[in-house]
Structures are given as structure tokens and as C-alpha cells.
Motif scaffolding. Structure first.
Motif, PDB file in Angstrom:
ATOM      1  N   THR A 170     -11.155   3.011  -7.307  1.00 27.22           N
ATOM      2  CA  THR A 170     -12.076   2.160  -6.545  1.00 27.22           C
ATOM      3  C   THR A 170     -11.345   1.587  -5.330  1.00 27.22           C
ATOM      4  N   GLN A 171     -12.143   1.156  -4.355  1.00 27.48           N
ATOM      5  CA  GLN A 171     -11.544   0.537  -3.165  1.00 27.48           C
ATOM      6  C   GLN A 171     -10.814  -0.752  -3.532  1.00 27.48           C
ATOM      7  N   ASP A 172     -11.393  -1.518  -4.483  1.00 28.47           N
ATOM      8  CA  ASP A 172     -10.738  -2.748  -4.951  1.00 28.47           C
ATOM      9  C   ASP A 172      -9.360  -2.452  -5.547  1.00 28.47           C
ATOM     10  N   GLY A 173      -9.241  -1.261  -6.118  1.00 24.09           N
ATOM     11  CA  GLY A 173      -7.997  -0.921  -6.805  1.00 24.09           C
ATOM     12  C   GLY A 173      -6.985  -0.228  -5.925  1.00 24.09           C
ATOM     13  N   TRP A 174      -7.135  -0.400  -4.580  1.00 26.01           N
ATOM     14  CA  TRP A 174      -6.248   0.345  -3.668  1.00 26.01           C
ATOM     15  C   TRP A 174      -4.770   0.034  -3.897  1.00 26.01           C
ATOM     16  N   ARG A 175      -4.466  -1.201  -4.252  1.00 26.27           N
ATOM     17  CA  ARG A 175      -3.047  -1.539  -4.475  1.00 26.27           C
ATOM     18  C   ARG A 175      -2.488  -0.774  -5.669  1.00 26.27           C
ATOM     19  N   ARG A 176      -3.319  -0.621  -6.727  1.00 27.39           N
ATOM     20  CA  ARG A 176      -2.848   0.132  -7.893  1.00 27.39           C
ATOM     21  C   ARG A 176      -2.554   1.573  -7.522  1.00 27.39           C
ATOM     22  N   ILE A 177      -3.412   2.151  -6.674  1.00 30.92           N
ATOM     23  CA  ILE A 177      -3.173   3.534  -6.242  1.00 30.92           C
ATOM     24  C   ILE A 177      -1.836   3.604  -5.504  1.00 30.92           C
ATOM     25  N   ALA A 178      -1.619   2.631  -4.623  1.00 34.11           N
ATOM     26  CA  ALA A 178      -0.349   2.601  -3.883  1.00 34.11           C
ATOM     27  C   ALA A 178       0.839   2.483  -4.835  1.00 34.11           C
ATOM     28  N   HIS A 179       0.713   1.591  -5.845  1.00 33.62           N
ATOM     29  CA  HIS A 179       1.814   1.429  -6.812  1.00 33.62           C
ATOM     30  C   HIS A 179       2.056   2.731  -7.580  1.00 33.62           C
ATOM     31  N   LYS A 180       0.969   3.437  -7.899  1.00 29.09           N
ATOM     32  CA  LYS A 180       1.135   4.694  -8.640  1.00 29.09           C
ATOM     33  C   LYS A 180       1.852   5.747  -7.791  1.00 29.09           C
ATOM     34  N   VAL A 181       1.525   5.793  -6.509  1.00 30.26           N
ATOM     35  CA  VAL A 181       2.231   6.712  -5.616  1.00 30.26           C
ATOM     36  C   VAL A 181       3.717   6.334  -5.565  1.00 30.26           C
ATOM     37  N   ALA A 182       3.974   5.033  -5.386  1.00 31.63           N
ATOM     38  CA  ALA A 182       5.365   4.564  -5.317  1.00 31.63           C
ATOM     39  C   ALA A 182       6.101   4.849  -6.625  1.00 31.63           C
ATOM     40  N   ASP A 183       5.401   4.720  -7.756  1.00 31.12           N
ATOM     41  CA  ASP A 183       5.998   5.035  -9.059  1.00 31.12           C
ATOM     42  C   ASP A 183       6.456   6.495  -9.110  1.00 31.12           C
ATOM     43  N   GLN A 184       5.581   7.386  -8.586  1.00 24.32           N
ATOM     44  CA  GLN A 184       5.930   8.814  -8.541  1.00 24.32           C
ATOM     45  C   GLN A 184       7.194   9.045  -7.713  1.00 24.32           C
ATOM     46  N   ILE A 185       7.235   8.410  -6.558  1.00 23.27           N
ATOM     47  CA  ILE A 185       8.372   8.602  -5.653  1.00 23.27           C
ATOM     48  C   ILE A 185       9.659   8.080  -6.304  1.00 23.27           C
ATOM     49  N   TYR A 186       9.554   6.866  -6.846  1.00 25.00           N
ATOM     50  CA  TYR A 186      10.719   6.241  -7.509  1.00 25.00           C
ATOM     51  C   TYR A 186      11.249   7.147  -8.620  1.00 25.00           C
ATOM     52  N   SER A 187      10.331   7.650  -9.455  1.00 24.03           N
ATOM     53  CA  SER A 187      10.749   8.492 -10.579  1.00 24.03           C
ATOM     54  C   SER A 187      11.348   9.804 -10.124  1.00 24.03           C
ATOM     55  N   ARG A 188      10.727  10.417  -9.107  1.00 30.73           N
ATOM     56  CA  ARG A 188      11.237  11.717  -8.649  1.00 30.73           C
ATOM     57  C   ARG A 188      12.635  11.582  -8.058  1.00 30.73           C
ATOM     58  N   ILE A 189      12.905  10.485  -7.400  1.00 30.67           N
ATOM     59  CA  ILE A 189      14.206  10.346  -6.732  1.00 30.67           C
ATOM     60  C   ILE A 189      15.274   9.757  -7.649  1.00 30.67           C
TER      61      ILE A 189
END
Lengths: 171, 440
Positions: free
Chosen positions: B142-161
Motif C-alpha cells: 500500500t502507499q501508506d506502507g511505503w516506508r516498509r517497502i523501503a526497509h525491505k529493499v534495504a534489508d535485501q541490500i544489507y543481507s546481500r553485502i
């Protein structure tokens, strides 16, 4: 070790003397009446020996403790003897004994320490003939200091058990 | 055994794939040594629509904040960019990113679908290897949940690196504090791990203390003076409905924590001035006594496998840490350093115990192994206490209180290496944080 205990007892005694001074809490604004007690509003006049205000200001509603301790000093026992006498006379009142700690300690430990202190007062009053069902105990840990500075002068006054008189007798 | 080897091989193969082009994949090894933060670029996520572009800008901002907040990454400011990312699908100009020393590049695209949902795609590039790191991913929310989407992307990046489990898509329940020290008003509050999206779960009528998340993050245990006496309540995070859990007359209960199974609660009960540990089965409401000593036993915390409990006791004369079987029984003392130890919390990985230490008039947050060895103090101040672990066990959040009449409490976080001490932003004062597990 013996020296240390004596010093601690002495400190507790000195702080208690300062605290038992009836003028200590009577700052004339009324705000001081609740100092350390969680109950707002105090009935009666300080000159009426049967009033909770008299109990608070003249008898002395609190006793102080040494660091980490819950033992009652001779001075504390003298105050509690007065409290017991008042409670014997004024049988319609009950009391909640609040145990408090200074801020030097973790939240949980201080809650448990406050419980020990409140209980020490309750046991003493019961030993002086007060019915246990008139006395409730509660610990506030370090949640409700009355003195705000962060040194021993304030800590000594915050390590306390306050007997808060309530007009409604417990059933 | 065979299956173990196979899965190990799979993992090794996956990791070695990007390595073919250079000596090793883009990787931060989180060790105890000093780390030079890895420079990365996260241009605004692109979009076809104005709405999408605004989300694209904010999402890139949150991703960058998550990564730099770890202390392991350093953001390269957009002013330095040579390439502009205008399309998600066009090839990356590696030379332009190399030239500004961006070792990692995050690109993304945002669109709003017919139902108004945000569709976010992203790719992570290893610039110096000249290739993608991991696969592109698409997240919908949802648009309201945009921050969660951002955190999930950042989680992916953090884990991959880093190769570590992530923690950005998580929440913190804590006590919001306002007012002077002697009349402090305390309310339960919940927020994202970074301080965003705060909401309040209780009103200011009663003192509330030490909330603790359930293992699924849906419930919170806490202590309230609602009845005039400290008692344990359990609150549903979704509805803020609460009920009292323990209300034996004449007793006080506090310091609750869930067992890993989420069905039992270990806590302290004070009766007759003596505080011991109890375990309650939440379903039946029946309690079992775990300790029976005249000393103070409090601040219990389960091992992640549920077999043991670490707690604080002053049975030796001063508060120290002990471990006992979760059904009760003989306890082993594990803290032997100079000072007083309290509020032990078992790490989600099971290998460390975080604690509060009071020594020579100062407070510290520290960690030690479960046998008490390798004690390390991570912080020092007038008053630090109440550690809580990030879901991946890399970061500890805690309460720091300043001294004096104007003293106030704030939330801080620190890496378990002792680096990267940070204040967590809250609207007012904050204390007693409890970190949720990673959200679904």
C-alpha cells in the motif's frame, strides 16, 4: 565492613532527621503536601491530631533507608512507633505503604527493592499491633523521586517508604 | 548429513557466482576491527508518474538512511553523480559510478498499479565487478506502507553485502516519557525501528513500564499501575485491547517476558517483600514458581531455544547474573566482574547475553558469552540500562538517562562491536525499548 555499615546507618539517620522536620514539607503552597505520596488531596488540618495531615507532617509519614538496604534504623523505628500509635487511635483509616528507591539501579531491581522497603514498614507496624488488612504495600521503584538532583543528598531522601493514609478503611 | 552437505554446496555456489568476475563479491565482513564504510549510490527510484516519482525519491532516501545508519555504509551524495538514472531497464554506466568510487549502486522504479498499490522494483550492482549482485526484486504494498517497502529493499541490500540476517523492517515498542522527573508521564508507544510511524498504545493515566514483544510481534507484555499496584498486562498490538495477566491480591508483578513458544510468560512476583520468578501458562492462567529464595530474583529472559533462563539475583549480596533451566532448578552464576549486573537479555542468535552493568558510579551496556566469558562493555554514561536486541543480533537498543533535575531518558542504539552509538529519534523522551522480530 563494620565501619561501612555504621557510616551508612549514620547517613540514613541524619537524612531521616532532616526529613522528619515538619516544616520540611510544609512549603505553604499546598503542592508539597503530596510530596512523595501518590494520593492527591489530604484531608484535615495539621493542628488536628486525628487528621491525615497531622500524621504526615507531625508524626512523620516516611522513613529512609541506606543504599540497597531495607532494614529499619532506630530513628525509622521511632517514626514508625508514632505511626502505629496514630493508626491505633484513628481506627477508621487505612494506609498504603509506598516503597521507593533512588535512581542508581535498574528499573526491575529497584521495584523489588521498593517492595522490600514497603514490606519492612508493614511488618513493623503489624508487630506494633496494627491489623495487616489495614495496610497495603506498593513499590514505585525509581519511578517517583521527590528530590531531583543526581547526588547522594537527593538519593538519601528518595530511598524511602511513605505511609499514605487513606480515609476509606479496607474491608 | 548428505542433505546438509548438499544445502551447504548450494549456498557456496550461490555465493561464488558473482565472484567469477573478480577476486570476490562485493562483501563487508563484519568483524571487530575498524571498518571503512562502503561507499554506495542510491539515486531516486524512477517513475512514469508524479506520484510514483515522489515515492521513488522518499524510498531511496529511507534506503540510504537505513544503510548509513548501520555505520557500515557511506552514501555518495547525488551532486557527485556523473550518470543520471532515468530508466530502470537501461544498462548501467559502470565507469561513471566507478569514477565517483561508488562500490555499490542501487537502482529502482516505482509505479502505482490500477488498485492504487505501489509496485517497487530494485536492482543492486557491484560496480567494480561490473555486474548485478543478486537478482532484481519486485515488492508490492500500500502507499501508506511505503516506508516498509523501503526497509525491505534495504534489508535485501544489507543481507546481500554483509551476509548477515537483516533488521530494518522491524518495530520497537517503548515507553514515551514527558514531564518532569518527579511527575513523569509514561505511555506505551510503538514505532518503526528508525523512529518513524509512532503511535501510542496507552493513555497517560497510569505509569507503564518495560513493554516486551511476543515472538510473533503481535502482542506486548508490560507492567502498569492501572490498578494502583504494578501488574502485568498483555496488549494486542493491532487493536490495543489489553487485559491483566497476573492479579493476585496483595502482590505485585513485573518484569515479564515471553517464552520463545509465545505461550508462556516468565516474570517477577513480589509477595511479602520478597521477589521471585514465576512462569505462567497464558492459556490456562496457571503459574508455577521457579525460584524460592529470600533474595531478589528478577529480569528473566529465555534462551532462544527455550531451555534456559538468564536472570538477575542479589543472592550473593549484590545483583549478579545467573542461568537456570527454564523449569527452575539450580542456577549458575555467570557474572564475576567488578560491579553490579542487571537486566540480562539473551541474544536471538543464542551466543551472547546483553546486560546492564553498574560500576564505579557509571552505567554500561555490555555483552558476554553465555558462560560469562569475554565480557565487553559497549557504552558508558551516567545511566544506561535495559538492552534489547535487533532481530539479527547485531545491534542493541537501550535507555540512556541524563543526570540532574532536568534529566531525561532517550533511546540509543549501538553495534555489538561497540561502534556506531546513535540516538534513536523519538517525539518526546523514551525508555525501555523492546525490538520486534523482523516483520513478515
Amino acid at each position: 565492613m563494620t565501619y561501612l555499615s555504621k557510616t551508612l546507618l549514620l547517613c540514613a539517620g541524619l537524612a531521616l532527621a532532616a526529613c522528619s522536620n515538619p516544616d520540611r514539607f510544609d512549603d505553604g503552597t499546598g503542592a508539597g503536601f503530596n510530596n512523595g505520596g501518590m494520593n492527591a488531596g489530604m484531608a484535615g488540618s495539621a493542628s488536628d491530631p486525628t487528621s491525615p495531615l497531622y500524621f504526615q507532617q507531625t508524626i512523620g509519614d516516611r522513613v529512609l533507608f541506606a543504599v540497597d538496604q531495607s532494614t529499619l534504623s532506630a530513628e525509622a523505628q521511632a517514626v514508625l512507633d508514632g505511626q502505629a500509635q496514630w493508626l491505633m487511635t484513628n481506627i477508621d483509616y487505612s494506609a498504603v505503604i509506598e516503597g521507593h528507591a533512588d535512581e542508581q539501579g535498574t528499573r526491575e531491581y529497584n521495584l523489588a527493592l521498593g517492595a522490600r522497603r514497603a514490606n519492612a514498614v508493614q511488618e513493623y507496624l503489624v508487630s506494633r499491633g496494627i491489623a495487616g488488612n489495614r495496610l497495603k504495600v506498593v513499590s514505585y521503584g525509581k519511578e517517583r523521586p521527590i528530590e531531583l538532583c543526581s547526588n547522594e543528598a537527593c538519593y538519601a531522601k528518595n530511598r524511602r517508604a511513605v505511609t499514605v493514609i487513606s480515609a476509606v478503611p479496607s474491608s | 548429513m548428505m542433505r546438509y552437505i548438499l544445502s551447504l554446496l548450494t549456498v557456496l555456489m550461490l555465493w561464488s557466482l558473482p565472484a567469477t568476475a573478480q577476486t570476490g563479491p562485493l562483501r563487508i565482513e563484519i568483524t571487530e576491527g575498524v571498518i571503512e564504510p562502503l561507499p554506495f549510490a542510491a539515486p531516486d527510484f524512477v517513475s512514469d508518474s508524479t506520484t510514483g516519482a515522489e515515492f521513488g525519491r522518499r524510498i531511496a532516501e529511507v534506503i540510504a538512511a537505513d544503510l548509513t545508519g548501520t555505520g557500515l555504509f557511506r552514501e555518495i551524495q547525488p551532486e557527485a553523480f556523473i550518470s543520471r538514472v532515468t530508466s530502470f531497464s537501461s544498462p548501467v554506466q559502470y565507469a561513471d559510478w566507478k569514477a565517483i568510487n561508488a562500490q555499490a549502486l542501487v537502482t529502482g522504479a516505482v509505479s502505482v498499479d490500477a488498485g492504487g498499490q505501489l509496485v517497487v522494483r530494485f536492482r543492486l550492482y557491484d560496480v567494480f565487478a561490473g555486474q548485478e549482485l543478486g537478482q532484481g526484486l519486485q515488492l508490492v504494498g500500500t502507499q501508506d506502507g511505503w516506508r516498509r517497502i523501503a526497509h525491505k529493499v534495504a534489508d535485501q541490500i544489507y543481507s546481500r553485502i554483509t551476509g548477515e540476517a537483516p533488521y530494518f523492517d522491524s518495530r520497537v515498542v517503548y515507553v514515551a516519557e514527558t514531564g518532569p522527573k518527579d511527575q513523569r508521564i509514561k505511555r506505551l508507544a510503538i514505532m518503526d525501528y528508525d523512529g518513524a510511524n509512532v503511535s501510542y498504545l496507552t493513555d497517560s493515566a497510569s505509569i507503564v513500564l518495560a513493554p516486551r514483544f511476543s515472538p510473533d510481534g503481535r502482542q506486548v507484555l508490560y507492567t502498569s499501575y492501572e490498578s494502583g499496584f504494578p501488574r502485568i498486562y498483555v496488549l494486542q498490538v493491532g487493536s490495543a485491547q489489553r487485559r491483566v495477566l497476573e492479579q493476585q491480591d496483595g502482590t505485585m508483578s513485573f518484569a515479564p517476558r515471553f517464552a520463545p513458544d509465545g505461550r508462556r510468560v516468565v516474570y517477577s512476583l513480589s509477595s511479602g517483600g520478597n521477589t521471585d520468578l514465576y512462569m505462567m501458562d497464558i492459556g490456562s492462567g496457571t503459574s508455577t514458581r521457579l525460584t524460592n529464595a529470600p533474595s531478589i530474583e528478577t529480569a528473566p529472559s529465555f534462551s532462544p531455544d527455550g531451555s534456559r533462563i538468564v536472570f538477575e539475583s542479589d543472592r550473593s549480596g549484590s545483583p549478579q547474573l545467573y542461568i537456570m533451566p527454564s523449569a527452575g532448578g539450580e542456577a549458575q552464576r555467570i557474572s564475576f566482574g567488578q560491579g553490579r549486573y542487571g537486566t540480562p537479555v539473551w541474544s536471538p542468535r543464542g551466543d551472547l547475553i546483553a546486560f546492564t552493568k553498574q560500576s564505579k558510579g557509571r552505567f554500561h551496556i555490555g555483552v558476554m558469552r553465555t558462560d560469562g566469558s569475554e565480557e565487553r562493555l559497549l557504552t558508558a554514561s551516567f545511566l544506561d540500562e535495559g538492552p534489547t536486541w535487533s532481530p539479527n543480533g547485531r545491534v542493541i537498543m537501550f535507555t540512556r538517562e541524563t543526570q540532574g533535575a532536568q534529566g531525561s531518558a532517550s533511546l540509543y542504539s549501538v553495534d555489538i562491536s561497540g561502534r556506531n552509538l546513535r540516538k534513536v529519534p523519538t517525539e518526546a523522551g523514551g525508555s525501555d525499548p523492546s525490538w520486534s522480530p523482523l516483520q513478515d
